[in-house]
Design a protein around this motif. Structure first.
Motif: not given
Length: 699
Positions: A256-257, A261-266
């Protein structure tokens, strides 16, 4: 007491040896030791180890937008019913290794080909792309061959591993619990024979051809530290991390983009990390019972890997520790009961010893990595201490009963109960102590001559009736009958009082005089009865003195024990002498100068003399008691007392006149006649050095 403690220790040892009770006791031990895993020292979690969980959110994808699912082949595959198509894991591996993951462990079995060969092909190609960095799982499963159950190793299917599987990165997924179905240990290397023995809970049948297979955590650890297997035992207990360590990250977030990005720092959170992926959803039923509670199997593998890398293992104390603890507890209980005499302090000391054992067990767990069970010592000191205390209590109860019977020989049941209530003071008294005591002596006048005219049966019967009446008077006034000396009675007041006081001394004197007056009434009643039965009447003399004596249980010890609670000292002799002095004045009661001040306001007193008894130089002023306050004074008592004043001052003419006046008024008894005669002699032969003291030459 030592025998009871030994029996208790042997009983506890038997309970540990008997299989039925042993399992209950060892289960109690395990609960305590498991508590140390929860509250004690933990293995620090590693920042380079993460867990991705196949959770409810990943199974339902309710948190993913439809457009995200439509744009992601991985999410579309995850929409299908569990188990997901194997192409899902190809997408997961590519995603993680593209983000820089160091290695990935799949806590999932792939034991047979899937229905769609394309899924197997995609996963096989992903494994080839990342060869050496993906750890797969294998497990031992039981299968029935004929009538026998055989434990076999189930490897990943060649449909995904290919013809040349990466065997160095295949590890055992199975975590074998202890007998209580709780996982505490990890079998780092295990053979098929050992696995079969663990699963069937029977002895290992060694097969020399068996090959050892590494645990999944060992494979992961070996990839991080190639020398990790050096001197590694085949199986160890592990020190778990904190229960909150390695909280699973929901797997679907990888695709889930916005979440990526938000939870897994990209994907940066996965760089250089060891990623463990496994089921955490409750429906997938991979929850394992551990000392920390129920944890998903993949998290247990993470704890095992962390403990392995930190060499954070727990050793189990040898079996002999249990027996040594029981023996030590028995010895400790005996020492406590021997040196701590107060039961409450004794119980407190035993409790402190138990707490200390628990603390030591916890300390050994934290500092020395040893599971040293405190329960055998705690159970031992409780059982041995309780048995010892029970024995002491029974012995004390027996001693108290014996002492109560012993004291009942001397005084009334009411006073016995009061004395027993202050048992410490009583035991001090029995051991010997100096006290101020009021002593009473009485003796029958001319009983020897009377007894010569009576049969033995008549003597015993009359004497018993007399003594029964006298003892009743003593008991009614809370006195102790010290002894009978033939027909004589010796009684005491204040011999068992632990706390001395002037008020107590006064009450003792009053009680002794009151008892003597009751005896005076009792002898009148007894004489009336004896006269009616044709028996001789009795007369007696009584002496009362208060002074310091030694009180104690005096007599011969075992094996010829004969002890009496009695008093010794000069004051005892003086009290006895006063009883004898009554003969010279033909009165029945004499009290000393130490008793008179306590009773003069409550009783009508009459002066008798100032004497020095035989064997003593110090004079003693003596009085007699005519009755309680309110008793009519004899008509000649006042002149008599005036005469005593003149007599002691050496004015013999005036004394003789006063004594004669008393006699003329009716006080013409033996005591008055003694002083009239004495004054006549002194007038005729005046003394050179008059002190008013009569020196007694007989007892």
């Amino acid at each position: 007491m030592p025998l009871l403690i030994l029996v208790a220790a042997c009983l506890l040892a038997l309970l540990y040896a008997w299989p039925v009770t042993s399992s209950l006791l060892t289960h109690r031990e395990r609960l305590t030791l498991d508590g140390f895993h929860q509250t004690g020292k933990k293995t620090p979690a590693r920042p380079d180890v993460m867990v991705l969980g196949i959770d409810d959110a990943s199974l339902t994808l309710e948190a993913a937008w439809p457009e995200d699912i439509a744009a992601s082949p991985a999410l579309q595959a995850m929409q299908k019913q569990w188990p997901w198509p194997r192409r899902t894991w190809a997408h997961v591996l590519d995603r993680l290794f593209d983000a820089g993951a160091r290695q990935v462990f799949l806590d999932i079995t792939f034991k047979s080909p899937s229905e769609d060969p394309e899924n197997d092909r995609l996963l096989r190609e992903a494994l080839e792309r990342h060869r050496g960095k993906v750890v797969l799982g294998t497990k031992f499963e039981d299968s029935i061959i004929g009538h026998a159950t055989v434990t076999q190793l189930v490897n990943p299917t060649p449909a995904i591993t290919g013809t040349a599987p990466d065997t160095a990165n295949i590890g055992i997924l199975t975590l074998w619990p202890d007998a209580d179905e709780r996982i505490r240990s990890v079998q780092w290397n295990i053979t098929s024979s050992e696995a079969e023995a663990l699963q069937s809970r029977r002895e290992v049948v060694v097969n020399p051809d068996d090959v050892s297979h590494p645990a999944a955590a060992l494979v992961l650890g070996r990839n991080l530290q190639p020398d990790i297997m050096h001197r590694l035992p085949r199986s160890t207990r592990i020190r778990f991390c904190d229960a909150s360590a390695y909280a699973p990250i929901s797997l679907f977030q990888l695709f889930v983009p916005e979440m990526w990005q938000a939870n897994l720092a990209g994907g940066k959170v996965f760089r250089d990390k060891t990623i463990l992926i496994g089921a955490v959803a409750s429906d997938l039923q991979d929850l394992q019972d551990t000392p920390l509670g129920h944890l998903p199997g993949v998290q247990v593998h993470a704890h095992a890997l962390t403990a392995l890398l930190a060499k954070s293992f727990i050793r189990t104390a040898p079996e002999w520790v249990r027996w040594m603890s029981i023996m030590t507890a028995a010895l400790a209980a005996w020492l406590v009961l021997r040196w701590v005499r107060v039961p409450a302090y004794c119980v407190g000391t035993l409790v402190l010893a138990s707490v200390a054992a628990q603390w030591l067990s916890s300390l050994l767990f934290d500092a020395c990595n040893i599971e040293w069970p405190a329960q055998p010592f705690v159970f031992g000191i409780g059982l041995c201490g309780g048995s010892g205390l029970t024995g002491v209590w029974v012995l004390q109860l027996r001693e108290k009963r014996k002492l109560r019977h012993f004291l009942a020989r001397y005084t009334s049941p009411e006073l016995v109960r009061e004395m027993m209530a202050d048992h410490e003071g009583l035991y001090t008294t029995l051991g010997g102590v100096e006290r101020r005591v009021t002593m009473f002596f009485s003796d029958i006048r001319g009983f020897t001559s009377l007894s010569e005219k009576m049969t033995p049966t008549e003597i015993v019967r009359q004497l018993n009736e007399y003594l029964s009446g006298m003892v009743a008077c003593v008991f009614q006034h809370r006195g102790l009958v010290d002894k009978f000396i033939g027909d004589a009675v010796m009684a005491l007041w204040g011999s068992t009082r632990a706390q001395p006081s002037e008020e107590g001394f006064k009450q003792d004197a009053i009680a002794a005089v009151s008892a003597a007056l009751d005896m005076r009434k009792a002898i009148v009643a007894l004489n009336a009865g004896w006269k009616q039965r044709g028996m001789a009447e009795l007369r007696f003399g009584m002496g009362i003195h208060q002074g310091n004596v030694v009180v104690g249980n005096i007599g011969s010890a075992d094996p010829y024990e004969k002890m009496d609670l009695t008093v010794i000292g000069d004051s005892v002799n003086l009290a006895s002498r006063l009883e004898g002095v009554t003969k010279q004045y033909e009165i029945d009661l004499i009290i000393s100068e130490t008793v008179h001040p306590h009773v003069k306001d409550l009783f009508l007193c009459r002066s008798v003399d100032l004497i020095a008894v035989k064997g003593k130089a110090k004079p003693v002023e003596i009085h007699t008691i005519l009755g309680p306050v309110g008793t009519p004074a004899p008509a000649g008592l006042a002149p008599f007392e005036v005469g005593m004043v003149h007599y002691r001052a050496g004015r013999f003419q005036e004394a003789a006149a006063a004594f004669q006046q008393g006699s003329d008024l009716g006080l013409n008894d033996k005591l008055t006649q003694v002083f009239l005669l004495r004054c006549a002699q002194l007038i005729e032969n005046p003394p050179a050095d008059w002190k008013g003291v009569l020196v007694m030459t007989t007892k």
